[in-house]
Write an enzyme that holds these catalytic residues in place. Structure first.
Site, short mmCIF file in Angstrom:
data_model
loop_
_atom_site.label_atom_id
_atom_site.label_comp_id
_atom_site.label_asym_id
_atom_site.label_seq_id
_atom_site.Cartn_x
_atom_site.Cartn_y
_atom_site.Cartn_z
N GLY A 13 0.68 -1.12 0.02
CA GLY A 13 -0.12 -0.26 0.06
C GLY A 13 0.74 1.26 0.06
O GLY A 13 0.45 2.28 0.60
N ASN A 15 1.43 3.10 -2.48
CA ASN A 15 0.81 3.88 -3.56
C ASN A 15 -0.60 4.42 -2.82
O ASN A 15 -0.90 5.75 -2.82
CB ASN A 15 0.04 3.32 -4.73
CG ASN A 15 1.30 3.14 -5.85
OD1 ASN A 15 1.55 4.32 -6.34
ND2 ASN A 15 1.77 2.15 -5.99
N MET A 91 -4.12 -7.18 -7.26
CA MET A 91 -3.61 -7.85 -8.28
C MET A 91 -4.70 -8.88 -8.94
O MET A 91 -4.36 -9.91 -8.84
CB MET A 91 -2.62 -8.73 -7.88
CG MET A 91 -1.17 -7.85 -7.20
SD MET A 91 -0.68 -6.80 -8.56
CE MET A 91 0.75 -7.42 -8.86
N ILE A 93 -7.87 -9.24 -11.86
CA ILE A 93 -8.61 -8.75 -13.02
C ILE A 93 -10.37 -8.72 -12.74
O ILE A 93 -10.65 -9.66 -12.05
CB ILE A 93 -8.38 -9.81 -14.25
CG1 ILE A 93 -7.09 -9.82 -14.78
CG2 ILE A 93 -9.40 -9.25 -15.40
CD1 ILE A 93 -6.96 -10.92 -15.79
N ASN A 108 -6.15 2.30 -12.59
CA ASN A 108 -5.13 1.26 -12.25
C ASN A 108 -3.70 1.94 -12.52
O ASN A 108 -3.75 2.56 -13.34
CB ASN A 108 -5.30 -0.08 -12.83
CG ASN A 108 -4.16 -1.02 -12.57
OD1 ASN A 108 -3.92 -1.13 -11.51
ND2 ASN A 108 -3.44 -1.63 -13.61
N HIS A 110 0.16 0.70 -12.98
CA HIS A 110 1.02 -0.44 -13.48
C HIS A 110 2.49 0.21 -13.74
O HIS A 110 2.73 1.21 -14.44
CB HIS A 110 0.57 -0.99 -14.78
CG HIS A 110 1.14 -2.37 -15.22
ND1 HIS A 110 1.16 -3.39 -14.56
CD2 HIS A 110 2.05 -2.44 -16.24
CE1 HIS A 110 1.88 -4.31 -15.06
NE2 HIS A 110 2.75 -3.80 -15.93
C1 GAR Z 1 2.89 -1.11 -7.61
O1 GAR Z 1 4.28 -1.11 -8.03
C2 GAR Z 1 1.91 -1.04 -8.40
O2 GAR Z 1 2.10 -0.44 -9.92
C3 GAR Z 1 1.85 -2.51 -8.85
O3 GAR Z 1 1.86 -3.23 -7.53
C4 GAR Z 1 2.82 -2.47 -6.81
C5 GAR Z 1 1.99 -2.21 -5.26
O4 GAR Z 1 2.83 -1.52 -4.55
N1 GAR Z 1 0.76 -3.22 -9.54
C6 GAR Z 1 0.78 -3.95 -10.52
O5 GAR Z 1 1.53 -4.35 -10.68
C7 GAR Z 1 -0.50 -4.14 -11.22
N2 GAR Z 1 -0.46 -5.02 -12.60
P1 GAR Z 1 2.22 -1.03 -3.35
O6 GAR Z 1 1.23 -1.95 -2.65
O7 GAR Z 1 3.32 -0.39 -2.60
O8 GAR Z 1 1.23 0.35 -3.69
#
Ligand code: GAR
Length: 224
Positions: A13, A15, A91, A93, A108, A110
């Protein structure tokens, strides 16, 4: 009125934290009504609780189909008054059951320059491929994985043979900037979708000097 949003997570989390921080700083104009995780114990849930944000955990393995899982998420989020959804490291779909409940209002992040390197390890796949520019993408969500119309992308340099964790960190720093920015554009009604194209009402964005909008890696030598 601030846009009522939910943030969907599966893990740490960071982000989510950037969204919370920008909201508390008054830079991002949203009301985070709910943080929902499909994994119990995800650290993002702790982050939400620390800031008094309601949380929900819904294990997708407890449902017979993606649609049943999505419809329970919709019920929980609608009950919380949510109008837009941010997938921040979620993660899964999602199906039309979910998308139709929030039309044009699911985004989203990525960690790759889509359409390259969709999937669970965008940074690792890009590093292994030997790209010189990696990065991240915020996009509207559709039924395909990491596929919908692109809102914003940020490129960062990648270096041959570097530890992928270094690249991951460099991309993440930028994720924490572009995701809140995209949410703010959505929250202030400045995005419109035209097929695969997203138009941004650019009236309040200062024009950047041309050199600020390109990134070349390795850098060009004098005279090129
Ligand atoms: C982030 O790097 C995000 O871009 C990626 O998961 C991570 C979550 O980090 N998402 C994907 O790969 C989606 N396909 P966080 O939990 O520290 O925000």
């Amino acid at each position: 009125m601030s846009l009522p949003v939910a943030v969907l997570i599966s893990g740490g989390g960071s982000n989510l934290q950037s969204i919370i921080d920008k909201t508390e700083q008054g830079i991002l104009d949203v009301d985070i009504r709910m943080v929902l995780s499909n994994r119990a114990g995800a650290y993002g849930l702790v982050r939400a609780e620390k800031h008094g944000i309601p949380t929900a955990t819904l294990n997708h393995k407890d449902f017979g189909s993606r649609e049943e899982f999505d419809s329970e998420m919709v019920r929980i989020l609608k009950d919380a008054g949510v109008e837009a959804v941010v997938m921040a490291g979620f993660m899964r779909i999602i199906t039309p059951v979910f998308l139709n409940a929030f039309p044009g209002r699911v985004i989203n992040i990525h960690p790759a320059l889509l359409p390259s390197f969709a999937g669970v390890d965008g940074q690792g796949d890009a590093a292994e491929y030997g790209v010189r520019l990696a990065g991240c993408t915020v996009h509207f969500v559709d039924e395909k994985m990491d596929h919908g119309a692109i809102i914003i992308q940020c490129a960062v340099p990648a270096y041959p043979g570097e530890d992928v964790e270094e690249l991951r960190k460099r991309i993440l720093v930028q994720e924490h900037r572009v995701l809140p920015q995209a949410i703010q554009w959505l929250a202030t009604g400045r995005l419109s979708m035209h097929g695969r194209f997203v138009r941004l009402d650019e009236s309040s964005i200062p024009a950047a000097p041309a050199d600020c909008t390109i990134l070349v890696n390795p850098p060009l030598e004098q005279g090129f």
